[in-house]
Every structure is written in C-alpha cells, then in structure tokens.
Design a protein around this motif. Sequence first.
Motif, PDB file in Angstrom:
ATOM      1  N   PRO A  14     -70.010-100.455  -2.080  1.00 20.19           N
ATOM      2  CA  PRO A  14     -71.227-100.577  -1.103  1.00 20.19           C
ATOM      3  C   PRO A  14     -70.682-101.768  -0.075  1.00 20.19           C
ATOM      4  CG  PRO A  14     -71.930-100.728  -3.217  1.00 20.19           C
ATOM      5  CD  PRO A  14     -70.592-100.717  -3.478  1.00 20.19           C
ATOM      6  N   GLU A  15     -71.288-101.549   1.233  1.00 26.17           N
ATOM      7  CA  GLU A  15     -70.748-102.602   2.179  1.00 26.17           C
ATOM      8  C   GLU A  15     -71.094-104.021   1.944  1.00 26.17           C
ATOM      9  OE1 GLU A  15     -72.051-101.427   6.129  1.00 26.17           O
ATOM     10  OE2 GLU A  15     -71.768 -99.555   5.900  1.00 26.17           O
ATOM     11  N   GLN A  16     -71.986-104.224   1.300  1.00 23.75           N
ATOM     12  CA  GLN A  16     -72.404-105.745   1.043  1.00 23.75           C
ATOM     13  C   GLN A  16     -71.618-106.267  -0.202  1.00 23.75           C
ATOM     14  OE1 GLN A  16     -74.589-103.153   0.982  1.00 23.75           O
ATOM     15  NE2 GLN A  16     -75.828-103.072  -0.866  1.00 23.75           N
ATOM     16  N   VAL A  17     -71.012-105.287  -0.791  1.00 19.22           N
ATOM     17  CA  VAL A  17     -70.207-105.921  -1.956  1.00 19.22           C
ATOM     18  C   VAL A  17     -68.755-105.884  -1.833  1.00 19.22           C
ATOM     19  CG1 VAL A  17     -69.715-105.312  -4.581  1.00 19.22           C
ATOM     20  CG2 VAL A  17     -71.973-104.906  -3.636  1.00 19.22           C
ATOM     21  N   GLU A  18     -68.040-107.119  -1.973  1.00 17.63           N
ATOM     22  CA  GLU A  18     -66.665-107.442  -1.784  1.00 17.63           C
ATOM     23  C   GLU A  18     -66.056-107.170  -3.317  1.00 17.63           C
ATOM     24  OE1 GLU A  18     -64.704-108.350   0.841  1.00 17.63           O
ATOM     25  OE2 GLU A  18     -66.320-107.987   1.957  1.00 17.63           O
TER      26      GLU A  18
ATOM     27  N   GLN B 260     -66.066-110.042  -5.621  1.00 15.60           N
ATOM     28  CA  GLN B 260     -67.485-110.382  -6.323  1.00 15.60           C
ATOM     29  C   GLN B 260     -67.870-109.402  -7.528  1.00 15.60           C
ATOM     30  OE1 GLN B 260     -69.853-109.715  -2.855  1.00 15.60           O
ATOM     31  NE2 GLN B 260     -69.601-111.646  -1.994  1.00 15.60           N
TER      32      GLN B 260
END
Length: 122
Positions: free
Chosen positions: A75-79, A82
């Motif tokens: 997902p875009e918000q997950v690095e 993380q």
Amino acid sequence: MSWFARRPGVVFWPLLRVAQAAVALQAVLGMVLLAGGRRPADDLHLAYGIAALLVNVVAEGMRAGVAQRHLAELPEQVEFDQLPEERQLEIAEQIARGELGVMTIASLLVLTLALRAWQTGG
C-alpha cells in the motif's frame, strides 16, 4: 533445487556470474576475431553469440523488475521498513525466488544458444 525447496541458493549466484563473464569474454573474443578478418563457417554463429549476450542483459533487467513489482504491491502509505520483520522476510523470500526463477530460465536459454553457436562455429 533451491527454488523448489523455497530457500535461497548460495552456490547459484557465484556460478551464474562466472557463466555471464564467460559469455561476455567469448563475445569480446568473437569481436576481436571478426576485426582480424576471421569469419565463422556459418553466420548463424554470430547471431547465436549476440543473442546469448542480449539474453543476459535482458535477464538482469527482468531480475531488477521482480523486486520493483513486489515492492509496488505494498500500500502507498506503508514503507517496507515499517512492516513487521516477518512480513519483510516473506517479501524478501518472494523476491529471491522470483530472481532465481528469472535467472535460471535465462541461463538455460543462454546454454541453448551457446550450444547452437558451438555447433555452427565450424
């Protein structure tokens, strides 16, 4: 066997790099012979040699694409950093297996091309 066992191969990568270097060295030697006026008995020999070199280059690009594809699925918000360590290892194993698969197929294709080049070399 490592690909089927779902564990990374330790011996494969050094052997692959040696084989790739041998293909590059043979291509350079072939260019030197051509520049010196020597020609193979069959022009297909040149095509097979060039194709083997190109397969190695394309396979390296595809190998890099394996990692990009797996990381793009996040997902875009997950690095990646993380993610829990277990998930990071799972993704790393998927990437390693994908890279191993791509390079194994490329190696078999290069071997086939090298055998054909040998047969047409005269």
